[in-house]
Design an enzyme around this catalytic site. Sequence first.
Site, PDB file in Angstrom:
ATOM      1  N   GLU A 264       0.841  -1.194   0.000  1.00 50.36           N
ATOM      2  CA  GLU A 264       0.000   0.000   0.000  1.00 50.36           C
ATOM      3  C   GLU A 264       0.881   1.251   0.000  1.00 50.36           C
ATOM      4  O   GLU A 264       1.886   1.329   0.700  1.00 50.36           O
ATOM      5  CB  GLU A 264      -0.893  -0.014   1.244  1.00 50.36           C
ATOM      6  CG  GLU A 264      -1.810   1.193   1.368  1.00 50.36           C
ATOM      7  CD  GLU A 264      -2.621   1.189   2.651  1.00 50.36           C
ATOM      8  OE1 GLU A 264      -3.690   1.821   2.665  1.00 50.36           O
ATOM      9  OE2 GLU A 264      -2.176   0.563   3.652  1.00 50.36           O
ATOM     10  N   LYS A 339     -10.212   0.972  -1.719  1.00 48.40           N
ATOM     11  CA  LYS A 339     -10.278   0.702  -0.296  1.00 48.40           C
ATOM     12  C   LYS A 339     -11.647   1.145   0.225  1.00 48.40           C
ATOM     13  O   LYS A 339     -12.073   2.287  -0.006  1.00 48.40           O
ATOM     14  CB  LYS A 339      -9.152   1.445   0.431  1.00 48.40           C
ATOM     15  CG  LYS A 339      -8.967   1.063   1.896  1.00 48.40           C
ATOM     16  CD  LYS A 339      -7.706   1.741   2.437  1.00 48.40           C
ATOM     17  CE  LYS A 339      -7.390   1.283   3.867  1.00 48.40           C
ATOM     18  NZ  LYS A 339      -6.126   1.889   4.354  1.00 48.40           N
ATOM     19  N   CYS A 373      -5.138  -3.172   3.282  1.00 50.75           N
ATOM     20  CA  CYS A 373      -4.794  -2.919   4.679  1.00 50.75           C
ATOM     21  C   CYS A 373      -5.988  -3.002   5.625  1.00 50.75           C
ATOM     22  O   CYS A 373      -6.448  -4.086   5.966  1.00 50.75           O
ATOM     23  CB  CYS A 373      -4.091  -1.561   4.770  1.00 50.75           C
ATOM     24  SG  CYS A 373      -3.178  -1.307   6.324  1.00 50.75           S
TER      25      CYS A 373
END
Length: 507
Positions: A264, A339, A373
Site C-alpha cells: 500500500e 479501499k 490494509c
Amino acid sequence: MSPDELHLQLRNLRKEDYPALKELMDKVYPDIGGAWGEHTILKLAKEFPEGQILLEDNGKLVGVALTVRVKYARFSNPHTYDDLMDARENILNDRKGDALYGLDVLIHPDYRGFRLGRRLYDARKELCRQMNLKAILAGGRIVNFHKYADEMTPGQYIEAVHRREIYDPILTFQLANDFTVKRLLGRYLPEDKRSAGFATLLEWNNFLYEPADNILGSRIRNVRVGAVQWQMREIDSVEEMLKQVEYFVDAMSSYQSDFAVFPEFFNAPLMGLTDQSQQKDAIRFLAGFTDRFKREFSQLAVSYNVNIITGSMPLNEDDVIYNVSYLCRRDGTVEEQRKVHVTPHEKRDWVIEGGNNVQVFDTDAGKIGILICYDVEFPELGRLMAAEGLEILFVPFWTDTRNAYLRVRHCAQARAVENECYVVTCGSIGNLPQVESLDVQYAQSAVFSPSDFAFPYDAILAETTPNTEQLIFSDLNLDELRYLHHEGSVTNLKDRRTDIYEVTRKW
C-alpha cells in the site's frame, strides 16, 4: 481374522480371478441370483480393465469393486439395473462416458469390520479423478426396507437412515463415504425383495472435473506468488522510482511468478518532492502520478508476463481522493479495487473517501480479491468474496507500528481460515523522516493458508524477516482448496448456518 495376519493389496481384476470372484458373489448375493456369468465379467474386464478393482489378502480375493463408464446425462436420471446391460447380459461400457457407474462393491463376510469397503470406494474415487470424469453414480439397494415397509414409504425410510434412526448396511455406508441420494428409483431390481425393488440413485461429484472443451484453457492449478517487502527511500524523480519498480517486477518474473505484489502507498516517497505543509495537498500531488504508474505497471505486466497487484495509490476522481489498488493482468487488461474502509488518519489528514464495492477478479491463475490494509479487519468483505469463489486474497498494507501490523496480520490469518483461501500480505518498511506520516514503518510480509492437514502446521507458507527489504515467494496449490471445501477436517464455508444469518450486499 487378526489384523496382524493381513497383507492387503489392490490390483485390477484378471481372467484367472473369475472362479474366486464367482464364489464371493454367490456368497454375498444369494438373494438376487449370485454371480454374473463368466462371459459378462471377462468382457467388462477387457473393455474397462481400470474400473475392475480387486482387493486380496495374501493372494486371496476378499473384496472387489466393479465399475462401468456411462453418460452422466443418461444415468443421473431414472433408470433400472437392466439399462446397464444388453439382452446377452453384456454390461454396456461407454468408452466416451463422462461418469463412472458403481455396479458392485462387495467384501468377503470374514473380512468385514476392517473398513475394506472404504478402501475400494477411495480407489474408485481416485480413478474418477485420474480419468477427469464428472461423477460416480450408483444404484444402491435399501436392504433393510422390508422390515419397515408396513410403517413407512421408501422415501421416509431413506430419511430415517440419513438421520441415523435406522441402520442400513448399504445406504449407511454410502452416505458415510460422501455419496448423496439424488433420487429414488422404482423397479430398479424387481427381484430384490428385501428392497421391494426400490433403490437409491447415489452420486459422488468429482469437484476436480474439468470439461474436455475447457482443458486447454483451464486455469493454472499451481500458482506462484511473489511479493516485495518494499524499502521506503528518498528519491529524486518518478523515473528513479519506476526503475526500482521494474527491478522487482523483473526479479519476480525471473522466478516465474504468476503474481507480483507491491505494498500500500509504495510510491508515497514522491510526496517528498513537494511542499508538505498541508498533507491534503501532498496526497493530491501524489495522485497526479497515478495514471502514469497504472500505465507503466500494465506495460510491465505484459512485458514480463506476470499479473501485478500494484499495491495502492491515491486516485483523484472528480476532486475526490480514493485509495486504489490495480490488478494489471499479463494479457493487458486492468481492473481496480478501491479501499472501502479508510483509517482515521486517511480520513482526517488526507481527506480520503472509501469506495463502495468489493469484487472477485478472474485471472489465468485463479479467482482473486484485493483488500487494502484496514479492509482486511472487516470480515464481511472477505465473506462476500468467498461466496463468489475467492481463492487468493491479496492484502497490500502500510503500518507504522508493530501493534498496527499485528492487527492486519491476525485478521489476514482469520480470513484464510474462515474463507478457506490463501492470503498474501505485502507491506513496506524503513524510515523516511522527510515525508510526513512516513517517518516510521513496521512490516513482516507473509503468505497464509487455511489450517488443515494439506497445509503447514502453523498455516504460514512463507514470511519475510521483519523490517528487511526482500522478496518472498510461495507456491499455492488451488486444488488443495477444492479438497478442503469438500473434504476438510472442518468445512467452514459449507457449514455456515445460512438459515439463521447471512452477509448480503447493499449495492
